[in-house]
Design a protein around this motif. Structure first.
Motif, PDB file in Angstrom:
ATOM      1  N   ASP A 176       0.799  -1.222   0.000  1.00 16.91           N
ATOM      2  CA  ASP A 176       0.000   0.000   0.000  1.00 16.91           C
ATOM      3  C   ASP A 176       0.833   1.273   0.000  1.00 16.91           C
ATOM      4  OD1 ASP A 176      -2.401  -1.342  -0.065  1.00 16.91           O
ATOM      5  OD2 ASP A 176      -2.530  -1.492   2.118  1.00 16.91           O
ATOM      6  N   GLY A 177       2.146   1.156   0.126  1.00 16.91           N
ATOM      7  CA  GLY A 177       2.966   2.357   0.096  1.00 16.91           C
ATOM      8  C   GLY A 177       4.106   2.330   1.097  1.00 16.91           C
ATOM      9  N   TRP A 178       4.406   3.516   1.652  1.00 15.24           N
ATOM     10  CA  TRP A 178       5.576   3.722   2.493  1.00 15.24           C
ATOM     11  C   TRP A 178       5.173   4.290   3.847  1.00 15.24           C
ATOM     12  CZ3 TRP A 178      10.435   2.551   0.580  1.00 15.24           C
ATOM     13  CH2 TRP A 178      10.526   2.317  -0.805  1.00 15.24           C
ATOM     14  N   ARG A 179       5.948   3.930   4.867  1.00 14.22           N
ATOM     15  CA  ARG A 179       5.740   4.473   6.210  1.00 14.22           C
ATOM     16  C   ARG A 179       7.099   4.895   6.767  1.00 14.22           C
ATOM     17  NH1 ARG A 179       2.104   3.306  10.814  1.00 14.22           N
ATOM     18  NH2 ARG A 179       3.245   3.768  12.722  1.00 14.22           N
ATOM     19  N   LEU A 180       7.186   6.132   7.213  1.00 15.63           N
ATOM     20  CA  LEU A 180       8.408   6.667   7.806  1.00 15.63           C
ATOM     21  C   LEU A 180       8.262   6.658   9.321  1.00 15.63           C
ATOM     22  CD1 LEU A 180      11.160   8.095   7.361  1.00 15.63           C
ATOM     23  CD2 LEU A 180       9.894  10.262   7.345  1.00 15.63           C
ATOM     24  N   ASP A 181       9.153   5.937  10.009  1.00 14.75           N
ATOM     25  CA  ASP A 181       9.069   5.810  11.465  1.00 14.75           C
ATOM     26  C   ASP A 181      10.127   6.615  12.206  1.00 14.75           C
ATOM     27  OD1 ASP A 181       6.880   4.075  11.351  1.00 14.75           O
ATOM     28  OD2 ASP A 181       8.146   2.305  11.200  1.00 14.75           O
TER      29      ASP A 181
END
Length: 202
Positions: A176-181
């Motif tokens: 579904d995409g990207w996540r920046l943590d």
């Protein structure tokens, strides 16, 4: 449910040109002693996670940073990926702020330099290829500040500030995409954590 691939994006340690505030780009400048210390210190931040392997840009400052981190974590550097080299700034490389540099500048870049769009594109292509080849893996990528900044800005559809030498930036990729943590070693507040759906290629 598709697997999530986790990337630690690490900018190389300091070089003499970094310390002198010269534009480095594709010029192959080695680490200095401060940079080697930063690479060793990065092991502490990375040791709080489990990692499978490292890859890096082939430029020596990134390759040596990756080798030092790999030794500290007892992991292997499996590939040097040409698509992860820093932006080519052309005739601006080696210059510091001043009239000579300003003469090359135009809105959005420098005359003779690689475009930001091209840098972002090859950075994202490199990450997505690794995600396809190693779904669900946890990969440390040692590369360059401008490439990390532009690739993240493209992936997340948001502005990203400058990237510090040897700081941890943690991003996850899934269908579904990207996540920046984590950005520049700082854990993002849940309200700041970026989750962006994958875009249809243009």
């Amino acid at each position: 449910m598709s697997p999530t691939t986790t990337f630690a994006l690490i900018r190389h340690g300091q070089t003499d040109w970094n310390a002198q505030q010269r534009i480095q780009g594709a010029t192959d400048i080695p680490l200095n002693d401060t940079g080697r210390g930063q690479a060793t210190d990065a092991v502490t931040a990375l040791s709080g996670y489990d990692w499978d392997f490292l890859v890096s840009s082939p430029l020596s400052r990134a390759a040596e940073t990756a080798d030092l981190i790999a030794a500290g974590l007892e992991l292997a550097v499996t590939r040097r990926i040409p698509g992860l080299v820093e932006r080519d700034y052309g005739p601006a490389e080696g210059l510091r702020a001043g009239d000579e540099l300003e003469a090359l500048r135009f809105p959005g870049g420098f005359h003779g330099a690689e475009s930001e769009a091209d840098v972002a594109g090859r950075g994202i292509d490199s990450l997505e290829l690794l995600a396809r080849e190693h779904p669900g893996a946890r990969i440390i990528i040692v590369t360059h500040g401008t490439l990390i900044r532009l690739a993240l800005a493209r992936a997340l559809d948001r502005e990203v500030g400058s990237i510090d030498n040897a700081a941890l930036t943690l991003v996850r990729h899934h269908a579904d995409g990207w996540r920046l943590d984590v950005l520049n070693g700082e854990l993002l507040h849940p309200r700041e954590t970026a989750v962006v759906r994958a875009k249809t290629p243009e």
